[in-house]
Design a protein around this motif. Sequence first.
Motif, PDB file in Angstrom:
ATOM      1  N   ALA A  90       8.600  -0.178   3.898  1.00 53.64           N
ATOM      2  CA  ALA A  90       7.826  -1.400   4.131  1.00 53.64           C
ATOM      3  C   ALA A  90       8.274  -2.144   5.391  1.00 53.64           C
ATOM      4  CB  ALA A  90       7.936  -2.321   2.918  1.00 53.64           C
ATOM      5  N   MET A  91       9.530  -1.997   5.760  1.00 54.82           N
ATOM      6  CA  MET A  91      10.036  -2.690   6.946  1.00 54.82           C
ATOM      7  C   MET A  91       9.921  -1.846   8.212  1.00 54.82           C
ATOM      8  SD  MET A  91      10.542  -5.482   5.620  1.00 54.82           S
ATOM      9  CE  MET A  91      11.244  -6.412   6.937  1.00 54.82           C
ATOM     10  N   GLY A  92       9.303  -0.667   8.106  1.00 57.73           N
ATOM     11  CA  GLY A  92       9.079   0.177   9.268  1.00 57.73           C
ATOM     12  C   GLY A  92      10.198   1.157   9.563  1.00 57.73           C
ATOM     13  N   ASN A  93      11.230   1.207   8.722  1.00 61.78           N
ATOM     14  CA  ASN A  93      12.312   2.176   8.910  1.00 61.78           C
ATOM     15  C   ASN A  93      11.860   3.538   8.408  1.00 61.78           C
ATOM     16  OD1 ASN A  93      13.947   0.038   9.758  1.00 61.78           O
ATOM     17  ND2 ASN A  93      14.564  -0.391   7.661  1.00 61.78           N
ATOM     18  N   SER A  94      12.191   4.578   9.154  1.00 60.25           N
ATOM     19  CA  SER A  94      11.796   5.914   8.724  1.00 60.25           C
ATOM     20  C   SER A  94      13.021   6.771   8.465  1.00 60.25           C
ATOM     21  CB  SER A  94      10.896   6.577   9.772  1.00 60.25           C
ATOM     22  OG  SER A  94      11.606   6.799  10.963  1.00 60.25           O
ATOM     23  N   SER A  95      12.847   7.739   7.562  1.00 62.24           N
ATOM     24  CA  SER A  95      13.923   8.679   7.254  1.00 62.24           C
ATOM     25  C   SER A  95      13.309  10.047   6.987  1.00 62.24           C
ATOM     26  CB  SER A  95      14.729   8.215   6.048  1.00 62.24           C
ATOM     27  OG  SER A  95      13.922   8.208   4.888  1.00 62.24           O
ATOM     28  N   PHE A  96      14.112  11.074   7.227  1.00 61.33           N
ATOM     29  CA  PHE A  96      13.671  12.447   7.016  1.00 61.33           C
ATOM     30  C   PHE A  96      14.780  13.201   6.299  1.00 61.33           C
ATOM     31  CE2 PHE A  96      13.169  16.889   8.156  1.00 61.33           C
ATOM     32  CZ  PHE A  96      11.833  17.086   7.865  1.00 61.33           C
ATOM     33  N   LYS A  97      14.413  13.977   5.278  1.00 62.40           N
ATOM     34  CA  LYS A  97      15.378  14.770   4.522  1.00 62.40           C
ATOM     35  C   LYS A  97      14.938  16.226   4.529  1.00 62.40           C
ATOM     36  CE  LYS A  97      16.517  11.118   1.268  1.00 62.40           C
ATOM     37  NZ  LYS A  97      16.405  10.673  -0.111  1.00 62.40           N
ATOM     38  N   LYS A  98      15.895  17.104   4.796  1.00 61.31           N
ATOM     39  CA  LYS A  98      15.650  18.545   4.691  1.00 61.31           C
ATOM     40  C   LYS A  98      15.921  18.965   3.248  1.00 61.31           C
ATOM     41  CE  LYS A  98      17.426  19.190   9.336  1.00 61.31           C
ATOM     42  NZ  LYS A  98      18.497  19.805  10.151  1.00 61.31           N
ATOM     43  N   TYR A  99      15.063  19.766   2.695  1.00 63.69           N
ATOM     44  CA  TYR A  99      15.193  20.287   1.329  1.00 63.69           C
ATOM     45  C   TYR A  99      15.573  19.170   0.342  1.00 63.69           C
ATOM     46  CZ  TYR A  99      15.257  24.579   3.998  1.00 63.69           C
ATOM     47  OH  TYR A  99      14.940  25.592   4.860  1.00 63.69           O
ATOM     48  N   VAL A 103       0.861  -1.176   0.000  1.00 60.65           N
ATOM     49  CA  VAL A 103       0.000   0.000   0.000  1.00 60.65           C
ATOM     50  C   VAL A 103       0.900   1.230   0.000  1.00 60.65           C
ATOM     51  CG1 VAL A 103      -1.727   1.297   1.295  1.00 60.65           C
ATOM     52  CG2 VAL A 103      -1.858  -1.195   1.189  1.00 60.65           C
ATOM     53  N   VAL A 104       0.703   2.104  -0.952  1.00 57.75           N
ATOM     54  CA  VAL A 104       1.506   3.315  -1.074  1.00 57.75           C
ATOM     55  C   VAL A 104       0.641   4.507  -0.681  1.00 57.75           C
ATOM     56  CG1 VAL A 104       2.798   4.797  -2.650  1.00 57.75           C
ATOM     57  CG2 VAL A 104       2.903   2.315  -2.899  1.00 57.75           C
ATOM     58  N   ARG A 105       1.127   5.251   0.310  1.00 61.02           N
ATOM     59  CA  ARG A 105       0.439   6.471   0.747  1.00 61.02           C
ATOM     60  C   ARG A 105       1.394   7.645   0.559  1.00 61.02           C
ATOM     61  NH1 ARG A 105      -1.366   2.826   4.896  1.00 61.02           N
ATOM     62  NH2 ARG A 105      -3.623   2.764   4.969  1.00 61.02           N
ATOM     63  N   LYS A 154       1.831  -2.425   7.236  1.00 59.42           N
ATOM     64  CA  LYS A 154       2.941  -3.367   7.143  1.00 59.42           C
ATOM     65  C   LYS A 154       3.159  -3.732   5.678  1.00 59.42           C
ATOM     66  CE  LYS A 154       4.462  -7.752   9.061  1.00 59.42           C
ATOM     67  NZ  LYS A 154       4.101  -8.893   9.891  1.00 59.42           N
ATOM     68  N   TYR A 155       4.388  -3.696   5.243  1.00 60.32           N
ATOM     69  CA  TYR A 155       4.799  -3.942   3.855  1.00 60.32           C
ATOM     70  C   TYR A 155       4.324  -2.850   2.902  1.00 60.32           C
ATOM     71  CZ  TYR A 155       5.847  -8.468   5.850  1.00 60.32           C
ATOM     72  OH  TYR A 155       6.326  -9.454   6.658  1.00 60.32           O
ATOM     73  N   GLY A 156       3.897  -1.720   3.453  1.00 56.21           N
ATOM     74  CA  GLY A 156       3.510  -0.579   2.637  1.00 56.21           C
ATOM     75  C   GLY A 156       4.543   0.519   2.756  1.00 56.21           C
ATOM     76  N   ASN A 157       4.293   1.626   2.102  1.00 55.65           N
ATOM     77  CA  ASN A 157       5.230   2.733   2.097  1.00 55.65           C
ATOM     78  C   ASN A 157       4.441   4.032   2.280  1.00 55.65           C
ATOM     79  OD1 ASN A 157       7.270   4.585   1.586  1.00 55.65           O
ATOM     80  ND2 ASN A 157       8.210   3.279   0.045  1.00 55.65           N
ATOM     81  N   THR A 158       4.881   4.864   3.211  1.00 56.69           N
ATOM     82  CA  THR A 158       4.247   6.151   3.473  1.00 56.69           C
ATOM     83  C   THR A 158       5.259   7.252   3.242  1.00 56.69           C
ATOM     84  OG1 THR A 158       2.759   5.192   5.115  1.00 56.69           O
ATOM     85  CG2 THR A 158       3.091   7.565   5.209  1.00 56.69           C
TER      86      THR A 158
END
Length: 136
Positions: free
Chosen positions: A121-130, A53-55, A80-84
């Motif tokens: 999908a594996m629950g890892n998160s990341s944040f990027k500035k600009y 599922v892609v959000r 789970k197994y999706g991407n936000t």
Amino acid sequence: MKSKNIIYLLAVLVGGLLMLIVYQSLSQPGVKDLKGNYTELASYRNENNTGPVVRIFAVFTDSEDWEEMRAYGDFMPHTKYGNTKVYFFNQPLDQLDLFPEAPYFKADFQEFCIGSYEKTAMGNSSFKKYPFTESH
């Protein structure tokens, strides 16, 4: 008489426990508890319920509080197994439409994007500035 008192005591304990569960369920922190001003401009969700599922969310914010933006992304729905993915903009863009393929919105709007959040999908998160500029 003694067994009747035990039943009443158990009923009071169960009732109290149910009230505590309901209170804690309704008082969970959420987007509304963040200090910044966040307005959802657009959202996209694919129709695939059996695969990933892609959000994708586009959000206006009037501040550059990076931790608050990360917290906002953490509050967004994830499967789970999706991407936000959440893109933060410093302008309240009226004509912003989201698409299922990268870069997910027209290149004209990239200059207004001040941050991007992604939960994989594996629950890892990341944040990027600009995320679309080289100078930052």
